[in-house]
Design a protein around this motif. Structure first.
Motif, mmCIF file in Angstrom:
data_model
loop_
_atom_site.group_PDB
_atom_site.id
_atom_site.type_symbol
_atom_site.label_atom_id
_atom_site.label_comp_id
_atom_site.label_asym_id
_atom_site.label_seq_id
_atom_site.Cartn_x
_atom_site.Cartn_y
_atom_site.Cartn_z
ATOM 1 N N ALA A 154 0.851 -1.170 -0.046
ATOM 2 C CA ALA A 154 0.054 0.036 -0.057
ATOM 3 C C ALA A 154 0.757 1.241 -0.086
ATOM 4 N N PHE A 155 1.875 1.300 1.055
ATOM 5 C CA PHE A 155 2.577 2.337 1.292
ATOM 6 C C PHE A 155 3.707 2.803 -0.036
ATOM 7 N N ASN A 156 4.318 1.724 -0.252
ATOM 8 C CA ASN A 156 5.441 1.875 -1.162
ATOM 9 C C ASN A 156 5.252 1.707 -2.670
ATOM 10 N N ARG A 157 3.947 0.913 -3.015
ATOM 11 C CA ARG A 157 3.758 0.840 -4.407
ATOM 12 C C ARG A 157 2.506 1.364 -4.813
ATOM 13 N N LEU A 158 1.345 0.912 -4.425
ATOM 14 C CA LEU A 158 -0.122 1.318 -4.939
ATOM 15 C C LEU A 158 -0.212 2.990 -4.521
ATOM 16 N N MET A 159 -0.249 3.404 -3.523
ATOM 17 C CA MET A 159 -0.588 4.703 -3.290
ATOM 18 C C MET A 159 0.343 5.745 -3.903
ATOM 19 N N PRO A 160 1.832 5.740 -3.827
ATOM 20 C CA PRO A 160 2.570 6.691 -4.208
ATOM 21 C C PRO A 160 2.268 6.995 -5.825
ATOM 22 N N LEU A 161 1.988 5.853 -6.513
ATOM 23 C CA LEU A 161 1.454 5.924 -7.899
ATOM 24 C C LEU A 161 0.253 6.541 -8.097
ATOM 25 N N VAL A 162 -0.687 6.206 -7.293
ATOM 26 C CA VAL A 162 -2.060 6.718 -7.382
ATOM 27 C C VAL A 162 -1.968 8.129 -7.228
ATOM 28 N N ARG A 163 -1.206 8.577 -6.290
ATOM 29 C CA ARG A 163 -1.352 10.157 -5.941
ATOM 30 C C ARG A 163 -0.452 10.863 -7.145
ATOM 31 N N MET A 164 0.481 10.280 -7.844
ATOM 32 C CA MET A 164 1.130 11.129 -8.837
ATOM 33 C C MET A 164 0.183 10.942 -10.090
ATOM 34 N N ALA A 165 -0.419 9.847 -10.294
ATOM 35 C CA ALA A 165 -1.490 9.764 -11.313
ATOM 36 C C ALA A 165 -2.571 10.662 -11.191
ATOM 37 N N TYR A 166 -2.958 10.971 -9.756
ATOM 38 C CA TYR A 166 -4.003 12.058 -9.612
ATOM 39 C C TYR A 166 -3.380 13.469 -9.847
#
Length: 292
Positions: A154-166
């Motif tokens: 969650a913290f190192n893979r998914l959410m950093p890229l989700v926030r970047m995409a947002y």
């Protein structure tokens, strides 16, 4: 191209590694993917492979790749090209390594590939992560250690890229909330398992038939993670024979429910590809998230 200053650095690095005076005779541009300039370097002691990129944009990318190749070498499982030197010259970063020559696949190529990957995955450490950040493609990959795979993912893979995409306005707030909802469910989805040494970017473009007829892997994004990540990535774009998956399952069976986790594991590389190559991956990401 290869200027005189870089040639001297490469000659010195090779001479030190091989303990013999190396002269560079030529540098031929070859196909090596979309991210780096790549060359076959001809010397008095044979051929080598060189990658070049912008040192200002990615100052530590090749240092990280060098370390990843060394880690895979240390596992003594899959064949990887021997990294020889990395550095910077005149605004360019470089990575010099062994040139792998294509061979003809042996009869049990896929079975041996899978068994070797399972052997690599048995190399473990106490925490998920890696000593330093690295890259998958040109996307920064964070490796802060955690004892929990769901927390790490969650913290190192998914959410950093989700926030970047947002932030880049590729996705909306609703999709961010869907990703957050999925992350809250990860502890129920993944059974506990020891961290495994992963290639990290195991798709068909990152392996070849080596000179011995066995699989040779390259361009890693190494970290210690859940081994289903490598298997799910291998399924994402095709190119792996079904014998590969059956042989892996025979060598080290995955935990029950792995079929239902494939999409969740593929979400990370899908996000990477959306950021690198555009919105064509948007629908695949939305489909995974809507299931949760």
């Amino acid at each position: 191209m290869i200027d005189e200053i870089l040639q001297k650095q490469l000659s010195a690095a090779l001479s030190e590694q091989l303990k013999v005076k190396i002269h560079i005779n030529d540098a031929k541009s070859v196909h090596g993917g979309d991210i780096n300039q790549t060359f076959r370097i001809g010397t008095n002691e044979g051929y080598f492979f060189l990658k070049l990129n912008d040192a200002r944009r990615y100052p530590d990318m090749f240092a990280a790749e060098y370390a990843g190749l060394e880690a895979l070498h240390g596992a003594r499982a899959l064949t990887v090209p021997q990294p020889l030197a990395y550095g910077q010259s005149n605004g360019q970063s470089y990575l010099l390594m062994e040139l792998m020559v294509k061979g003809n696949a042996v009869q049990d190529f896929w079975e041996h590939f899978a068994q070797s990957l399972a052997q690599q995955h048995r190399k473990t450490q106490p925490h998920y992560g890696y000593p330093a950040p690295n890259y998958i493609g040109t996307v920064r990959q964070y490796n802060t250690p955690y004892s929990s795979w769901p927390v790490f993912y969650a913290f190192n893979r998914l959410m950093p890229l989700v926030r970047m995409a947002y932030d880049q306005r590729i996705i909306d707030q609703g999709m961010v909330q869907q990703a957050e909802r999925l992350c809250r469910q990860l502890p129920q989805l993944f059974p506990a398992e020891a961290p495994a040494l992963l290639h990290g970017d195991l798709w068909s473009g990152n392996f070849m038939v080596g000179p011995d007829g066995r699989a040779c892997v390259f361009d890693p994004a190494v970290y210690y993670g859940h081994r289903e990540m490598d298997l799910a990535m291998a399924r994402l774009f095709g190119g792996f024979d079904t014998r590969f998956y059956y042989a892996y399952q025979a060598a080290w069976p995955l935990s029950p429910g792995w079929q239902q986790r494939i999409g969740v594991c593929q979400l990370y590389p899908l996000l990477v590809h959306m950021l690198l190559f555009g919105g064509n991956y948007y629908n695949s990401i939305r489909e995974v998230l809507q299931a949760y």
